[in-house]
Design an enzyme around this catalytic site. Structure first.
Site, mmCIF file in Angstrom:
data_model
loop_
_atom_site.group_PDB
_atom_site.id
_atom_site.type_symbol
_atom_site.label_atom_id
_atom_site.label_comp_id
_atom_site.label_asym_id
_atom_site.label_seq_id
_atom_site.Cartn_x
_atom_site.Cartn_y
_atom_site.Cartn_z
ATOM 1 N N ALA A 216 -16.267 6.008 -33.221
ATOM 2 C CA ALA A 216 -16.990 4.945 -33.917
ATOM 3 C C ALA A 216 -18.474 5.254 -34.026
ATOM 4 O O ALA A 216 -19.089 5.044 -35.078
ATOM 5 C CB ALA A 216 -16.780 3.617 -33.195
ATOM 6 N N GLU B 234 -26.042 10.312 -26.679
ATOM 7 C CA GLU B 234 -24.776 10.838 -26.152
ATOM 8 C C GLU B 234 -25.009 11.380 -24.751
ATOM 9 O O GLU B 234 -25.908 12.203 -24.536
ATOM 10 C CB GLU B 234 -24.226 11.930 -27.062
ATOM 11 C CG GLU B 234 -23.051 12.725 -26.491
ATOM 12 C CD GLU B 234 -21.870 11.853 -26.094
ATOM 13 O OE1 GLU B 234 -21.320 12.085 -24.996
ATOM 14 O OE2 GLU B 234 -21.506 10.944 -26.860
ATOM 15 N N HIS C 295 -5.226 5.762 -24.086
ATOM 16 C CA HIS C 295 -5.381 4.962 -25.292
ATOM 17 C C HIS C 295 -5.772 3.529 -24.951
ATOM 18 O O HIS C 295 -5.414 2.592 -25.667
ATOM 19 C CB HIS C 295 -4.081 4.932 -26.103
ATOM 20 C CG HIS C 295 -3.682 6.247 -26.668
ATOM 21 N ND1 HIS C 295 -2.402 6.522 -27.119
ATOM 22 C CD2 HIS C 295 -4.395 7.389 -26.878
ATOM 23 C CE1 HIS C 295 -2.340 7.767 -27.562
ATOM 24 N NE2 HIS C 295 -3.540 8.302 -27.426
#
Length: 531
Positions: free
Chosen positions: A14, A34, A469
């Site tokens: 995203a 990051e 996930h």
């Protein structure tokens, strides 16, 4: 202190989309933070390179869980720590989710997330090697490939699957029936298409876009009720960055609730236990986490054939690497899983609830690492795509380096148990019938000791592993106590949004890389409309 219009925390699926779209307007000054480093290692771009980048902690986080299941084993949740996030180290499966599941979001009171909107995003971002259709896109920034092969074992699996009643389809994402096909993967011309490479790398020289790696966001900064900045650390250096318009947290289902909690947004009792002052009481931060749980098996083949024999020694890997450099083809140019299937755990269901993956390779069961066996084999894993059992992720202390407390919970809801118990039998039935059965010598694991439904459920808890996930730790919803609203704005503060897998309140019948890309795109739509 440096001023920007937007600060994006996290350069994953995203965050990379957001960095691209928010910096399209040269009047917007955008900062992308990051914690990991650049994706300069060639293994980040070779599809099968994830066998190497997943090891160690240079490019990945390995978060320990609390003890799981009856045996109380501690597992590790692995996430990417590099430009591109998990899309730079994952198995590259582009499993998008189904119409019914996205339409369910609208039914839950979350407008703007229905299938019509989501499909439009997929068609915009995809550059699919099968070409454009009403169900997929071509010409977009993100490479997606369905790579067929002529491996005889794969052909036998496909034939047996069709005998089992599953449709063989060219594009498994274009259907919601019981089906099997070659796995769509984020690969273009034999090279991994991570979110950073697709959305940010081509525009990284925009003068209004600043990218800082090896920079950890420790705390959000506030002026009253408005989020105005981020306090960071890079090595021994600390720095504050401020945002005139908005801060977008895109650090994933584990890191996002930790950053919110360290900044005083969360459950009062959790914050108090970590010595953090409450700024905004938000009872569901870190709660309602949903993760999928696998059931796996491996069979041994009668003869030494297939890709195991191409890659199970260092010299063979070197030779295949040389061929790859010359042609961008061969077994290391494809995704982690050759075949993907969607099937029903019970024939009474109206649509599939299990995703299965097949690989014509065998792992060395005596090795603790991902090492290939000397013999050939087939690996199968199945997992429920829409589980409902919930766990939690919370901070253990006020410092960024403090490990999370991950209470990973699985198979507690009866519906999850009913869906998971038949998975092993489905895999065994397929592999014991039709053309593929002639290739198989025996079952290596789990073997006959795991046969009954209760044994399968216990085996899944003891050895199945999470699928990495997880969603839901900052879930969106219509209610005042939902962490974010349908526009992904964090309730109780201004100038702050969350845009990653943590905002999904349910699993959407697939993996998370594709839906999280959609989250980033829709978040950008809302941000640009509001500013």
């Amino acid at each position: 202190m440096s001023d920007f219009d937007y600060i994006i925390i996290g350069a994953g699926a995203a965050g990379s989309v957001l960095a691209n779209r928010l910096s399209e307007d040269p009047g917007n000054k955008v900062l992308l933070l990051e914690h990991g480093g650049p994706d300069t290692n060639p293994m980040h771009h070779i599809p099968k390179g994830f066998f190497f980048t997943l090891r160690g902690d240079r490019y990945t986080y390995h978060y320990p869980t609390q003890p799981i299941g009856p045996s109380g084993q501690v597992e590790s949740w692995t996430r990417g720590k590099v430009l591109g996030g998990s899309t730079a180290v994952n198995g590259m499966m582009w499993s998008r989710g189904a119409k019914a599941d996205f339409d369910q979001l609208a039914a839950l009171g979350i407008p703007g997330w229905d299938w019509e909107r989501v499909l439009a995003v997929y068609r915009t971002v995809e550059d699919h090697n099968l070409g454009p259709s009403p169900m997929r896109g071509a010409g977009g920034p993100l490479g997606v490939s369905v790579t067929k092969n002529d491996d005889e074992v794969v052909a036998a699996i496909l034939a047996s699957a069709q005998q089992q009643g599953w449709d063989y389809v060219d594009d498994v994402n274009a259907h919601d029936t019981e089906r099997v096909g070659f796995t769509p993967s984020t690969i273009r011309d034999g090279i991994r298409s991570s979110s950073y490479r697709a959305f940010v790398h081509p525009v990284r020289r925009r003068p209004n876009l600043t990218i800082k790696t090896h920079t950890r966001a420790g705390y959000l900064l506030f002026d009253g009720k408005r989020a105005i900045g981020v306090r960071t650390r890079s090595g021994s250096k600390r720095a504050d960055y401020t945002a005139r318009k908005e801060i977008i947290v895109a650090t994933g289902t584990v890191e996002t609730p930790l950053l919110l909690e360290r900044s005083g947004i969360g459950r009062p009792e959790v914050l108090a236990g970590a010595g953090v002052r409450v700024r905004v009481e938000s009872p569901h931060v870190g709660e309602r986490v949903i993760e999928q749980r696998g059931v796996s098996m491996q069979v041994r083949l009668r003869h030494k054939i297939g890709p195991t024999q191409d890659l199970n020694t260092v010299p063979k890997q070197g030779w295949e690497g040389l061929k790859y450099l010359a042609t961008r083809r061969g077994p290391i140019s494809t995704g982690g899983y050759d075949l993907m299937a969607h099937f029903k755990s019970s024939p009474e269901l109206d649509r599939p609830d299990i995703q299965g993956i097949f690989v014509p390779m065998a792992l060395d069961t005596s090795s603790a690492t991902m090492k290939l066996a000397e013999h050939s084999g087939i690996m199968f894993m199945g997992y429920q795509v829409r589980p409902t059992t919930t766990g939690s992720v919370h901070l253990s202390g006020k410092l960024p380096e403090n490990l999370p407390i991950i209470d990973a919970r699985f198979l507690e809801d009866e519906a999850d148990r009913a869906a998971t118990a038949p998975i092993l039998e489905v895999g065994r039935t397929l592999l014991s019938n039709g053309p593929v059965a002639d290739y198989i010598l025996d079952e290596e694991f789990p073997g006959p000791a795991v046969s009954t439904p209760e044994e399968v459920l216990r085996y899944s808890l003891d050895a199945g592993g999470g699928i990495f996930h997880a969603v839901g730790s900052a879930a969106m919803g219509p209610n005042d106590d939902d962490v974010v609203d349908p526009q992904l704005r964090v309730r109780g503060v201004d100038g702050l949004r969350v845009a990653d897998a943590s905002v999904l309140p349910v699993q959407v019948s697939g993996n998370t890389a594709a839906p999280t890309t959609v989250v980033g795109w829709i978040a950008a739509d809302h941000i640009l409309a509001d500013n």
